[in-house]
Design an enzyme around this catalytic site. Structure first.
Site, PDB file in Angstrom:
ATOM      1  N   GLU A   7       0.755  -1.144  -0.147  1.00  0.00           N
ATOM      2  CA  GLU A   7       0.162   0.125   0.010  1.00  0.00           C
ATOM      3  C   GLU A   7       0.777   1.313   0.058  1.00  0.00           C
ATOM      4  O   GLU A   7       0.404   2.417  -0.588  1.00  0.00           O
ATOM      5  CB  GLU A   7      -0.803   0.028   1.219  1.00  0.00           C
ATOM      6  CG  GLU A   7      -1.937   1.119   1.255  1.00  0.00           C
ATOM      7  CD  GLU A   7      -3.051   0.778   2.116  1.00  0.00           C
ATOM      8  OE1 GLU A   7      -3.611   1.699   2.671  1.00  0.00           O
ATOM      9  OE2 GLU A   7      -3.583  -0.368   2.300  1.00  0.00           O
ATOM     10  N   ASP A 103      -2.911  -3.312   2.981  1.00  0.00           N
ATOM     11  CA  ASP A 103      -3.362  -3.394   4.218  1.00  0.00           C
ATOM     12  C   ASP A 103      -4.275  -4.416   4.266  1.00  0.00           C
ATOM     13  O   ASP A 103      -5.360  -4.397   3.205  1.00  0.00           O
ATOM     14  CB  ASP A 103      -3.895  -2.124   5.029  1.00  0.00           C
ATOM     15  CG  ASP A 103      -2.508  -1.186   5.408  1.00  0.00           C
ATOM     16  OD1 ASP A 103      -1.421  -1.841   5.035  1.00  0.00           O
ATOM     17  OD2 ASP A 103      -2.943  -0.208   5.940  1.00  0.00           O
ATOM     18  N   TYR A 300      -1.160  -5.221  13.747  1.00  0.00           N
ATOM     19  CA  TYR A 300      -1.978  -4.556  12.634  1.00  0.00           C
ATOM     20  C   TYR A 300      -2.923  -3.515  13.384  1.00  0.00           C
ATOM     21  O   TYR A 300      -3.854  -4.032  14.357  1.00  0.00           O
ATOM     22  CB  TYR A 300      -2.739  -5.172  11.608  1.00  0.00           C
ATOM     23  CG  TYR A 300      -3.519  -4.712  10.682  1.00  0.00           C
ATOM     24  CD1 TYR A 300      -2.904  -3.740   9.636  1.00  0.00           C
ATOM     25  CD2 TYR A 300      -5.007  -4.529  10.674  1.00  0.00           C
ATOM     26  CE1 TYR A 300      -3.709  -3.440   8.635  1.00  0.00           C
ATOM     27  CE2 TYR A 300      -5.559  -3.956   9.845  1.00  0.00           C
ATOM     28  CZ  TYR A 300      -5.094  -3.441   8.794  1.00  0.00           C
ATOM     29  OH  TYR A 300      -5.829  -2.450   7.825  1.00  0.00           O
TER      30      TYR A 300
END
Length: 690
Positions: A7, A103, A300
């Site tokens: 990303e 992501d 995350y």
């Protein structure tokens, strides 16, 4: 060769390091059988309305609703170079397979898929899905890639979200802007969030304070109070009757209460805690935790789960052991964690809760940015808290009699401090005061105390509090859940990944402003909500839309059904709001007008304050004082409300510290407004004669 697309560049470099791709090229890295490249956020987006048809450049009621028959996408301005790199790589004959490494969430899926489709790529697609940027997690992720089609429903959910935002934003904004002859921006999630802020502010504005009085009796640390009295004399009479009298504990209702330790952090609870403890905005917290994720220090961040998977028990024990030796506030703690409390695979969807990684052991925490370090400490402490013992205490609700008057007292006796020990040490470390608790007293039913002091205190009923980011995030998370049980699927406004951006967009659009920690609507925000129908500003309806998007991602609802519902609503609104009465329009325009600051030197009409200027209320007059006037800015001055009022009343202002551009010396001098008839006002600077 396998093409890996991340990303952003920083993530791409971390992946390339693990994969052994170290040969830098223009827009990518290659080596060891891999090419690793990146997006820079969204490279591809939906067409604007006017790109479907030139006639949509003008906002007209008769063109509504605008619903594309065939949705089209374009490469966004400013990203064409990197898109060109990716398109060339995707269609390179040496590339056999494309791996999506954006992501691992809804927006990440959309970012990649739109590039893949816009580039016309037909190569086999795989998906990397990881919750940590640690080397081992990346290796395991690449060892267990899934076919890209496994995430097709997630992509459809993301695509639906983008189309729904387009349909509501384009049609509702144009409809109400045309009807009220004002530029009114409507957002699918923004607007109901704004509606909550406006509603809370209105309740505060309409709140009428009422005084009440309470009589007290006090003996040592015991402080018992009566019910509220509306009249001061009544409370004073009770206090007089009980002065220097003995009292008796007539009833003591004892209950043992257990407070379970808090759960691990999902993104929203972390943002709320950071706002409450440190005053950080939701966006600041997200930025910090995202940066630490890329530094491999935390897992995350954009997660809505507060649990870990069942197989993470042993690694969590090792993590806790490491943290107690690493964290400055935990080194003296004797901790016996129960990791079973945080394990529940059934409550982990795409990602588990946010926790630190073992990389923290090697990290120099003092070298981190202060904000990042504080948030890392919060995340780390939460692991210790969540696996600690419960807090157990006896709650005492006492009824005390003194000279035939009844008083009430709440007290508690702590039986097990549990997780509260860690909580107190953390707050002490940060220099944060702990909340005042009920007194811990030895109270016995039937026992007499005294003689007592007695007195009266005066109080005001309190209005609801303005939203802070902490309480607004909570309200957004709970929207539409009033009648749901804890185990029911939750609704909510936005997602953990988008709520911070929604708040920031409301502020940047001028609908909401920050006043210290509070979020308060501006006049523009209040005005917008007064004219919009409930369907557009209803938090409940928008929360139901968000739940529908989750169902699309879970393949239990179709994208066509969802978009048909949005389209039908837009058609119904356009049919319902064909015209606005002049009375309602003038009422709206009265509310929309900015505050008057003086009279126009050109035509004599009122000059009002706008977002960027002070403007003449007569539309035929071009007079304007710009807030960002370049001349005043060059002198370190602002065209604020006070300055505008002085210029409008006197035509000039005498300043004490203006600077000569020729000599650089500071003078007392006068700035005079000239040429007000031309619209763009000019100023002259007069230095005193020497």
């Amino acid at each position: 060769m396998k093409l890996v697309i991340a990303e952003k560049p920083s993530v791409a470099m971390a992946l390339a390091q693990v994969l052994g791709a170290r040969n830098r090229k223009n827009g990518y890295v290659e080596g060891n059988g891999y090419i690793v490249s990146w997006c820079v956020g969204h490279l591809v987006g939906l067409y604007d309305a006017a790109e479907y048809n030139e006639k949509y450049r003008k906002w007209r009621y008769e063109d509504l609703p605008i619903v594309p028959e065939c949705w089209r996408h374009k490469v966004l301005e400013g990203t064409k170079k990197q898109f060109g790199v990716l398109k060339k790589l995707m269609n390179d004959s040496s590339v056999e397979e494309v791996i999506c490494a954006t992501d691992a969430g809804r927006e990440g899926e959309l970012i990649f898929r739109l590039v893949y489709e816009q580039a016309g790529c037909k190569k086999p697609m795989k998906r990397l899905w990881i919750s940590s940027m640690e080397e081992q997690a990346i290796k395991e992720g690449f060892a267990s890639l899934k076919d890209g089609s496994y995430y097709d429903s997630l992509y459809q959910s993301a695509l639906c979200r983008a189309k729904a935002d387009w349909l509501v934003g384009i049609n509702a904004s144009r409809l109400f802007s045309v009807l009220y002859n004002q530029n009114l921006k409507v957002g699918r999630v923004q607007t109901p969030t704004l509606a909550m802020i406006v509603d809370r502010n209105q309740k505060i504005q309409e709140f009428i304070k009422e005084k009440y009085y309470v009589a007290h009796i006090r003996f040592d640390e015991m402080d018992a109070v009566t019910e509220h009295f509306q009249k001061k004399e009544e409370a004073e009479k009770v206090a007089a009757d009980c002065s220097e009298r003995m009292c008796e504990v007539e009833k003591d209702e004892v209950k043992e209460k257990t407070v379970r330790p808090p759960k691990l952090y999902d993104l929203t609870t972390l943002q709320r805690e950071a706002n409450r403890m440190f005053g950080y905005t939701a966006q600041q917290t997200l930025d910090a935790v995202q940066e630490m994720y890329e530094q491999k220090l935390v897992t995350y961040p954009r997660t809505d789960s507060q649990y870990l998977t069942d197989e993470m028990g042993e690694s969590t024990k090792a993590l806790i052991q490491m943290l107690t030796g690493k964290l400055p506030f935990a080194k003296e703690m004797k901790i016996q964690p129960d990791v079973k409390k945080v394990l529940n695979s059934k409550k982990v969807s795409d990602h588990h809760a946010i926790i630190p990684t073992m990389e923290v052991k090697k990290a120099d925490l003092d070298a981190l940015k202060e904000r990042n370090r504080k948030i890392l400490y919060l995340i780390s402490a939460r692991v210790l808290l969540a696996t600690a013992d419960s807090y157990i205490y006896e709650s005492h609700k006492c009824q005390i009699t003194c000279n035939y008057h009844t008083f009430y007292l709440s007290a508690r006796k702590i039986k097990q401090e549990g997780f509260r020990t860690i909580e107190k040490q953390l707050k002490q470390f940060f220099g944060i005061k702990t909340e005042t608790e009920e007194a811990e007293l030895d109270i016995w039913e039937g026992k007499h105390y005294g003689p007592c002091d007695s007195f009266v205190t005066e109080h005001d009923t309190q209005p609801p509090k303005q939203y802070t980011e902490d309480t607004l995030l909570s309200a957004m998370e709970r929207a539409g859940n009033e009648e749901l049980t804890e185990d029911t699927e939750k609704k909510g406004l936005g997602t953990p990944a988008t709520r911070a951006a929604i708040i920031e967009k409301l502020i940047q659009s001028g609908f909401v402003k920050r006043e210290k920690k509070n979020l308060v609507p501006t006049n523009d925000g209040n005005v917008l909500i007064t004219v919009l129908p409930d369907e557009i500003k209803s938090p409940k309806m928008t929360a139901e839309w968000e739940m529908a998007l989750n169902h699309i991602a879970q393949n239990t609802e179709t994208a066509d059904e969802f978009l048909k519902g949005i389209t039908d609503l837009m058609q119904e609104l356009v049919a319902r709001y064909q015209a606005i009465s002049e009375e309602k329009k003038s009422e709206f325009q009265g509310k929309a007008k900015g505050e008057a600051v003086g009279k126009c030197p050109r035509c004599g009409a009122e000059v009002r304050e706008g977002k960027a200027n002070f403007y003449c209320s007569d539309r035929n007059c071009a007079f304007t004082l710009w807030k960002n006037d370049k001349f005043l800015a060059s002198q370190g001055k602002k065209m604020d409300k006070a300055a505008a009022k002085k210029f409008l009343s006197k035509g000039k202002i005498h300043y004490k510290d203006l600077v000569s551009r020729k000599t650089g010396r500071t003078y007392e001098a006068t700035v005079e407004m000239v040429d007000p008839g031309e619209g763009n006002v000019k100023f002259n600077l007069y230095f005193p004669q020497r």
